[in-house]
Every structure is written in C-alpha cells, then in structure tokens.
Design a protein around this motif. Structure first.
Motif, PDB file in Angstrom:
ATOM      1  N   LEU A   1       0.887  -1.191  -0.157  1.00 58.63           N
ATOM      2  CA  LEU A   1      -0.033  -0.037   0.034  1.00 58.63           C
ATOM      3  C   LEU A   1       0.946   1.279   0.009  1.00 58.63           C
ATOM      4  N   ARG A   2       1.847   1.215   0.800  1.00 64.42           N
ATOM      5  CA  ARG A   2       2.917   2.315   0.720  1.00 64.42           C
ATOM      6  C   ARG A   2       3.500   2.486  -0.452  1.00 64.42           C
ATOM      7  N   GLN A   3       3.908   1.337  -1.041  1.00 67.61           N
ATOM      8  CA  GLN A   3       4.812   1.772  -2.328  1.00 67.61           C
ATOM      9  C   GLN A   3       4.177   2.001  -3.398  1.00 67.61           C
TER      10      GLN A   3
ATOM     11  N   ARG B   1      -8.946   0.905   8.089  1.00 67.46           N
ATOM     12  CA  ARG B   1      -8.491   1.938   8.976  1.00 67.46           C
ATOM     13  C   ARG B   1      -7.128   2.429   8.719  1.00 67.46           C
ATOM     14  N   VAL B   2      -6.071   1.550   8.339  1.00 60.03           N
ATOM     15  CA  VAL B   2      -4.933   1.690   7.981  1.00 60.03           C
ATOM     16  C   VAL B   2      -4.732   2.303   6.823  1.00 60.03           C
ATOM     17  N   ALA B   3      -5.503   1.905   5.846  1.00 61.16           N
ATOM     18  CA  ALA B   3      -5.647   2.409   4.275  1.00 61.16           C
ATOM     19  C   ALA B   3      -5.899   3.963   4.431  1.00 61.16           C
TER      20      ALA B   3
ATOM     21  N   ALA C   1      -6.413   7.762  -1.220  1.00 63.09           N
ATOM     22  CA  ALA C   1      -7.382   6.995  -1.938  1.00 63.09           C
ATOM     23  C   ALA C   1      -8.830   6.942  -1.049  1.00 63.09           C
ATOM     24  N   PRO C   2      -9.904   7.035  -1.823  1.00 62.98           N
ATOM     25  CA  PRO C   2     -11.122   6.948  -1.505  1.00 62.98           C
ATOM     26  C   PRO C   2     -11.358   5.089  -1.465  1.00 62.98           C
ATOM     27  N   ILE C   3     -12.229   4.613  -0.898  1.00 65.05           N
ATOM     28  CA  ILE C   3     -12.407   3.383  -0.580  1.00 65.05           C
ATOM     29  C   ILE C   3     -13.882   2.766  -0.926  1.00 65.05           C
ATOM     30  N   LEU C   4     -13.866   1.879  -1.669  1.00 66.54           N
ATOM     31  CA  LEU C   4     -15.203   0.997  -1.971  1.00 66.54           C
ATOM     32  C   LEU C   4     -15.189  -0.201  -1.488  1.00 66.54           C
ATOM     33  N   TYR C   5     -16.285  -0.551  -0.396  1.00 63.01           N
ATOM     34  CA  TYR C   5     -16.611  -1.656  -0.187  1.00 63.01           C
ATOM     35  C   TYR C   5     -17.423  -2.552  -0.887  1.00 63.01           C
ATOM     36  N   TYR C   6     -17.080  -3.335  -1.520  1.00 66.58           N
ATOM     37  CA  TYR C   6     -17.969  -4.435  -2.544  1.00 66.58           C
ATOM     38  C   TYR C   6     -18.218  -5.634  -1.871  1.00 66.58           C
TER      39      TYR C   6
ATOM     40  N   ALA D   1     -18.009   4.375   8.751  1.00 63.77           N
ATOM     41  CA  ALA D   1     -16.974   5.314   8.687  1.00 63.77           C
ATOM     42  C   ALA D   1     -15.720   5.229   7.869  1.00 63.77           C
ATOM     43  N   ARG D   2     -15.537   4.027   7.580  1.00 62.74           N
ATOM     44  CA  ARG D   2     -14.106   3.741   6.912  1.00 62.74           C
ATOM     45  C   ARG D   2     -14.038   3.670   5.407  1.00 62.74           C
ATOM     46  N   ALA D   3     -15.566   3.601   4.975  1.00 63.93           N
ATOM     47  CA  ALA D   3     -15.516   2.974   3.522  1.00 63.93           C
ATOM     48  C   ALA D   3     -16.467   4.323   2.874  1.00 63.93           C
ATOM     49  N   ASP D   4     -16.017   4.854   1.637  1.00 64.40           N
ATOM     50  CA  ASP D   4     -16.592   6.132   1.074  1.00 64.40           C
ATOM     51  C   ASP D   4     -17.844   5.641   0.498  1.00 64.40           C
ATOM     52  N   ARG D   5     -17.774   4.335  -0.266  1.00 69.91           N
ATOM     53  CA  ARG D   5     -19.145   4.012  -0.937  1.00 69.91           C
ATOM     54  C   ARG D   5     -19.305   2.360  -0.452  1.00 69.91           C
TER      55      ARG D   5
END
Length: 415
Positions: free
Chosen positions: A106-108, A128-130, A136-141, A159-163
C-alpha cells in the motif's frame, strides 16, 4: 449517515500522483480479497473496470483468479483462508506476514482507489490503516453479512468506506434503517456461466461428459475452502455417507475440491477417517453441480451455486465452540444458509453445531436421494422452492455496475 466522506482529499490526478502512459492517465487501483469466492468476484470486477479503462493498473491482495485478471500481487490470500472468530489464532504468524506485505504494498503503490471485497475480519482494520496511509477513497464491494450477525459493524464500515456496494436485494433497506446509504448492484455470481439456466437434461449431459454411471445416485460433498472448515465438516460428512450406504450400497460420493484447498490435506483427512477409498476427490468443474443428485455443503457461496443449478442440498456448519458463543451475542437472524435467507423461509435443511452428526446428516439427506423411479417428492419440492428463491436475486450485470461506481470514484477527468 452515509458512507460518503465530504472531507476526503481531492482525487484529482495531481493529488493522487497518477502517471500518464501514451497520453492516457494511468490509475492505480488496490484490490483486496481474502478468500476464494472474493477472488472470483474481484477478478470479474477487474475485468469490467479494465474494459472501461484499459490503462488501469491493478495491485493488491488476492488469489489465482485475480492474478489471471491482471493483478500485480503483493500478498497471497492463502494465509487468510480461515473462518470464525478464534480459529485464526493458530495461524497468527502467516496472517501477520500477509498483513506486513499488504501494508508495504500500500505504501509503495500509493493507489488512487482502494476496493475491498467481503472478509470483514481482515478488511475492517485494513481500511482504517489505508485511510491513514493514502488519500485514496475506499469502495467496499460485497459488504459483510451484518444483517445476519454483528450488526454493530455497520457504523465502523460506514465510517471507513466512502461507498458500499451491496449484493442482496434486502440489504439497502437494512442499511438505510441504520442511516447508511448503499449502492445495490446485484449479485456478481449472476454474471458467471453457473447462473445460466440448466439444460433440460443437465444431469444426463453432465454425467456423460464426466464419464459417470447415469443411474447410480451421487452425493456431492462441499466441506469448505478453508483449512478449519475441512477439519470440522469432513469427518461427519463421511460418517453420514457410511450410514446412508447401509441401506443404499450403490450410493457414490464425490468431494469437489475448492481451488484454494490443498489436495494433500484432503487426502490426509480422508485417510485419518479411514475413508480413502470411499470418496472420490475431483477438481472443481461446473458440470459436477449438475451431475450430483444432492449436495452436502457448508454455509457459503457454494450453497448459492447449488441454488442456481436447482440442486437439492443439506447445509451443515460447525465452528469453534467459543467462536459460536461469542457470535450468538450478536446474531441477528435464525438462519445461516443463503437459500433460506434469500427465500426468507427454510427451503433447505440446516444443521448447525451439535446437530452436525453423521446420523442427523444422513436423516436429512435420505429423503432427497432419488428412488428407482426418479427424483423423490422431497427433492422435487425443494427444487421448486430453490427456483422461486432464484427469482429474488435480480438480474446480471453486478460487475459492470460495481465497475461504474469505481469509475465515478476515480473521477471522470481523463488525460
């Protein structure tokens, strides 16, 4: 409350550090799936997104299907193939190694978008770490099944996923009642060939292709794709098979090996049970779901696949006793088998925990076995109920709809 974060940093190409290749903007998408079913779902999503944005670079955590779809893999999902609340403890070392590789990746890569698939136990802390490591926004699919148990996770996920893209038709209402907006995309399994309507003589066609006796009754065993599932489900399944053969000596059985399962592990477990010659182990192929007369399966995606093939089944599930005790405190419903959850009725027998004994399993399977004149009345009734449940799943196109959400999150500005 929504899953959208107005305060998230801009996802413009400058903010995200996107690169250009031949005049086209190259977006980096981190995709993470923790088990075999998630691997297949993620691979379909990647292909759909790549069709719309061919220059997309996919990186992340996954299995063989995601690699085949173009993933630059930073960590293999194999160490995460464990279910339950406590069953992961003996595998803490390999899990920790996977976690380190994921965070390093993720860091790289500094992704422009993060997509996580199911596997809430891993992905809740990962998100939470991401959030802390990248913009980056986060999509939980395929959100975790909070409508079955541990509904308290709803607010943490939001709280942690944008969509949040959900796949069951009853999920949007569940989330909305808790103040969370979701996107319903339908179930991705409907995009796969397994969801195509079975042929009129699907059983005969499949048996001919597989070189099987067209008359002998055949049970399919599906003990699971995780190591702890094999340990808990396979012995009572074999015991039930022996009990049934006392009256049906012509009964055959195949164990359909999940892609993530080690064949040597299965062979060792069968040998320990003294059943090395009693069950035929076969590689997973769609034809097996049409060839068998009855499925004996652990809860999960396989029961949905059996539903789509209109195959009668019995569902059995055992987990660590302490895991179950902890889970009961937050258990929402009374059913765990997907066909029953979809139908909102008990259309397939469920045996859980102490009920998972050879005798109880045999008693549930027996009425579903075919007789000398064809399918039994119990099997015919269950097949009809499964077909009615199938109609509740919606329409194909989940992967494309989820990919469109990902495109929106990446932004419409193209170089």
């Amino acid at each position: 409350m929504t899953a959208s974060k107005a305060s998230r940093p801009s996802n413009s190409s400058i903010a995200s550090g996107r690169r250009s290749s031949g005049g086209a903007e190259v977006a980096t998408v981190w995709v993470s799936a923790g088990d075999a079913s998630g691997d297949a779902i993620a691979a379909d999503l990647m292909r759909a997104l790549a069709a719309a944005r061919p220059e997309t670079r996919f990186v992340g955590l996954g299995g063989a299907e995601m690699v085949a779809a173009g993933l630059e893999r930073f960590a293999d999902q194999e160490a995460l193939a464990i279910g339950g609340l406590l069953e992961w403890i003996p595998s803490l070392g390999p899990i920790a190694g996977t976690w380190r590789r994921v965070i390093r990746g993720l860091r790289q890569t500094s992704p422009d978008l993060v997509i996580v698939i199911d596997s809430g136990g891993f992905h809740l802390p990962f998100m939470r770490v991401a959030r802390a490591l990248c913009n980056a926004p986060i999509l939980y699919y395929v959100a975790p099944q909070v409508w079955v148990w541990r509904a308290g996770r709803v607010r943490r996920i939001a709280a942690r996923a944008d969509r949040i893209a959900v796949v069951w038709p009853f999920e949007p209402a569940f989330w909305a009642e808790r103040g969370v907006r979701t996107d319903f995309v339908g179930h991705p399994i409907l995009d796969r060939t397994i969801a195509e309507a079975p042929l009129t003589d699907a059983r005969g066609e499949a048996r001919s292709k597989l070189g099987l006796d067209p008359e002998r009754p055949l049970i399919g065993l599906f003990p699971g794709s995780r190591r702890n599932e094999l340990l808990r489900h396979l012995p009572p399944m074999v015991g039930a098979l022996r009990a049934l053969r006392a009256n049906r000596p012509d009964l055959e059985a195949v164990l359909v090996q999940a892609p993530s399962v080690d064949a040597e592990r299965i062979a060792a477990l069968l040998a320990e049970a003294g059943a090395a010659g009693e069950v035929r182990v076969v590689e997973s192929r769609p034809e097996w779901l049409d060839a068998i007369d009855v499925g004996l399966a652990k809860p999960g995606t396989i029961t949905l696949e059996l539903l789509l093939r209109a195959c009668p089944m019995v569902v059995v599930g055992r987990a660590h006793g302490l895991s179950v005790a902890l889970a009961r405190r937050s258990f929402v419903g009374s059913r765990v088998a997907l066909p029953n959850l979809i139908a909102e009725a008990e259309v397939v027998p469920e045996l859980l925990q102490a009920e998972v004994t050879p005798d109880r399993i045999a008693a549930a399977l027996g009425p579903l076995l075919p007789g000398p004149h064809g399918p039994s009345p119990a099997a015919v009734a269950q097949v009809e109920a499964l077909r009615n449940a199938r109609g509740r799943l919606g329409t194909p196109g989940a992967s494309v709809r989820a990919a469109k959400i990902a495109e929106e999150m990446l932004g419409s500005d193209r170089a």
